[in-house]
Design a protein around this motif. Structure first.
Motif, short mmCIF file in Angstrom:
data_model
loop_
_atom_site.label_atom_id
_atom_site.label_comp_id
_atom_site.label_asym_id
_atom_site.label_seq_id
_atom_site.Cartn_x
_atom_site.Cartn_y
_atom_site.Cartn_z
N PHE A 56 0.81 -1.21 0.00
CA PHE A 56 0.00 0.00 0.00
C PHE A 56 0.85 1.27 0.00
O PHE A 56 0.32 2.37 -0.16
CB PHE A 56 -0.92 0.01 1.22
CG PHE A 56 -2.05 -0.98 1.14
CD1 PHE A 56 -3.12 -0.77 0.29
CD2 PHE A 56 -2.04 -2.14 1.91
CE1 PHE A 56 -4.17 -1.68 0.21
CE2 PHE A 56 -3.08 -3.05 1.85
CZ PHE A 56 -4.14 -2.82 0.99
N SER A 61 0.75 -1.37 -7.56
CA SER A 61 -0.46 -0.74 -8.09
C SER A 61 -1.40 -0.29 -6.98
O SER A 61 -2.31 0.51 -7.20
CB SER A 61 -1.20 -1.73 -9.01
OG SER A 61 -1.57 -2.90 -8.28
N ASN A 62 -1.17 -0.78 -5.75
CA ASN A 62 -2.01 -0.40 -4.62
C ASN A 62 -1.47 0.80 -3.83
O ASN A 62 -2.07 1.22 -2.84
CB ASN A 62 -2.19 -1.59 -3.67
CG ASN A 62 -2.99 -2.70 -4.28
OD1 ASN A 62 -4.05 -2.46 -4.87
ND2 ASN A 62 -2.50 -3.92 -4.19
N GLU A 66 -6.63 5.93 -3.29
CA GLU A 66 -7.88 5.24 -3.65
C GLU A 66 -7.85 3.78 -3.20
O GLU A 66 -8.82 3.28 -2.62
CB GLU A 66 -8.11 5.32 -5.15
CG GLU A 66 -9.41 4.65 -5.60
CD GLU A 66 -9.64 4.76 -7.11
OE1 GLU A 66 -10.69 4.30 -7.57
OE2 GLU A 66 -8.76 5.29 -7.81
N SER A 67 -6.75 3.08 -3.47
CA SER A 67 -6.64 1.68 -3.05
C SER A 67 -6.66 1.56 -1.53
O SER A 67 -7.33 0.67 -0.97
CB SER A 67 -5.36 1.05 -3.60
OG SER A 67 -5.42 0.90 -5.00
N ARG A 68 -5.93 2.43 -0.86
CA ARG A 68 -5.91 2.37 0.60
C ARG A 68 -7.30 2.62 1.19
O ARG A 68 -7.70 1.97 2.17
CB ARG A 68 -4.89 3.38 1.15
CG ARG A 68 -3.45 3.02 0.83
CD ARG A 68 -2.46 3.86 1.61
NE ARG A 68 -2.36 5.23 1.15
CZ ARG A 68 -1.50 5.67 0.24
NH1 ARG A 68 -0.66 4.81 -0.34
NH2 ARG A 68 -1.45 6.93 -0.10
N ASN A 70 -10.29 2.19 -0.44
CA ASN A 70 -11.21 1.11 -0.83
C ASN A 70 -10.96 -0.17 -0.04
O ASN A 70 -11.88 -0.94 0.22
CB ASN A 70 -11.10 0.83 -2.33
CG ASN A 70 -11.68 1.94 -3.18
OD1 ASN A 70 -12.49 2.73 -2.72
ND2 ASN A 70 -11.26 2.00 -4.44
#
Length: 375
Positions: A56, A61-62, A66-68, A70
């Motif tokens: 993260f 890609s994370n 946004e990834s964190r 979601n």
């Protein structure tokens, strides 16, 4: 044995994973040493958990907000699977900060800080109280002692729930507290279930503050109070200042937070959830008598501190000693691979918190006290 996940795959922190990861260290020995706990971890799962958490924040890609946001449950649960033992070793059973008075110990200041919140929430004997994001239950146990209320602790991390139950047994509080596994964005409680609620430096892990505040509103009875210590960026935080942005990211990385919100966002979220606001105050920057020592002082203790094991662990020499000890333990196979990375993440947190505090762009104690209307 199940196949080992790919290095670049996210390892979901399920209850089954938690049991396998911590099974050898979840027992009645609530005060077991950090070394024994690290040695008892499932080494493959611990290493994979470190890899998951770092994805993260590193080249992946994370590695984006946004990834964190979601995947906040994966982010935060993985963080506490890794960090909880270090927290207890270096800080104690209550995972939060407090302002101090001259001559006051850290533990005394933490209790006073908790008592202020309990009083703000109007907690009284016999009440049914909710602790949102209860950690290993330190504040909940103090609430039972101080107020005589029954406290339900809500936490989405299986390991911390197990630790909290062990402590409840140790301190003979089984009849006065319970600890429930659940997501505070979707609480497993009926409407109007509690007489009061509080949260201590926990709801900062929410992807959206209005979501968790709205759930607190839903489960409170009409007329009940909520009191929150929120981690926030202050009005002095400048989005266009690269150093400010780096410090905020260091705090997020070091503490398992998807995104830090401003005090203005937090206050508006509480209002939007429906609460009638009675207090909104940044206690970190008040200079009232009895709070002469800043909240970050015990993270900024200087070169060396011989005030107990925890005081030494927080000093510069203590942090270097702990890091080198962990490196040795990892090298000889006592601690799982990746444990040094966990220690480094926590050091990143400490440095970011102290620097953010000194620049007055961050507070861990934005106090919000609200009341659910009677109608």
């Amino acid at each position: 044995m199940a196949a080992t996940p790919e290095t670049n795959a996210l390892l979901e922190p399920t209850p089954e994973l938690s049991k396998a990861l911590h099974e050898k260290v979840v027992d009645a020995q609530s005060s077991a040493s950090l070394i024994s706990r690290l040695h008892g971890k499932n080494k493959e799962l611990q290493t994979q958990s470190v890899n998951t958490y770092q994805q993260f924040w590193k080249d992946s890609s994370n590695n984006n907000e946004e990834s964190r946001t979601n995947m906040y449950k994966t982010l935060t649960n993985t963080y506490y699977n890794l960090a909880t033992d270090f927290y207890e070793y270096g800080w104690g059973e209550s995972f939060h900060f407090a302002r101090k008075s001259v001559g006051e110990t850290l533990r005394e200041s933490i209790r006073r800080h908790e008592h202020l919140l309990f009083s703000s929430a109007r907690i009284a004997p016999g009440m049914k109280v909710l602790d949102v994001g209860c950690g290993v239950g330190g504040p909940a146990r103090e609430c039972v002692r101080y107020t005589g209320a029954h406290v339900t602790g809500l936490n989405n991390n299986d390991y911390q729930i197990q630790r909290a139950r062990i402590y409840a047994d140790k301190y003979k509080q089984q009849k006065f507290s319970e600890f429930i596994k659940g997501d505070f964005m979707h609480m497993p409680f009926e409407d109007a279930s509690f007489d009061a609620a509080y949260a201590i430096e926990a709801t900062c892990h929410a992807p959206v503050l209005k979501g968790v505040y709205s759930e607190m509103y839903r489960v409170l009875k009409p007329g009940a109070y909520v009191a929150i210590y929120e981690w926030c960026l202050t009005d002095k935080f400048d989005e266009n200042n690269d150093l400010h942005k780096k410090l905020a990211l260091d705090i997020e990385h070091g503490d398992g937070i998807a995104k830090l919100f401003s005090t203005r966002v937090a206050l508006q979220a509480a209002k939007d959830a429906g609460f009638e606001i009675e207090i909104a105050s940044d206690l970190a920057h008040e200079t009232e008598v009895g709070n002469e020592i800043p909240w970050y002082a015990d993270l900024d203790v200087g070169l060396v501190n011989f005030n107990g094991i925890q005081g030494f662990a927080r000093s510069q020499v203590g942090r270097i000693f702990t890091t080198n000890a962990v490196k040795l333990l990892e090298k000889v196979g006592i601690a799982p691979a990746g444990t040094v990375q966990v220690q480094e993440v926590l050091s990143t947190a400490a440095d970011g918190l102290v620097s953010g505090a000194k620049k007055e762009i961050f507070t861990p104690m934005y106090l919000i006290v609200g009341r659910k209307p009677l109608n």
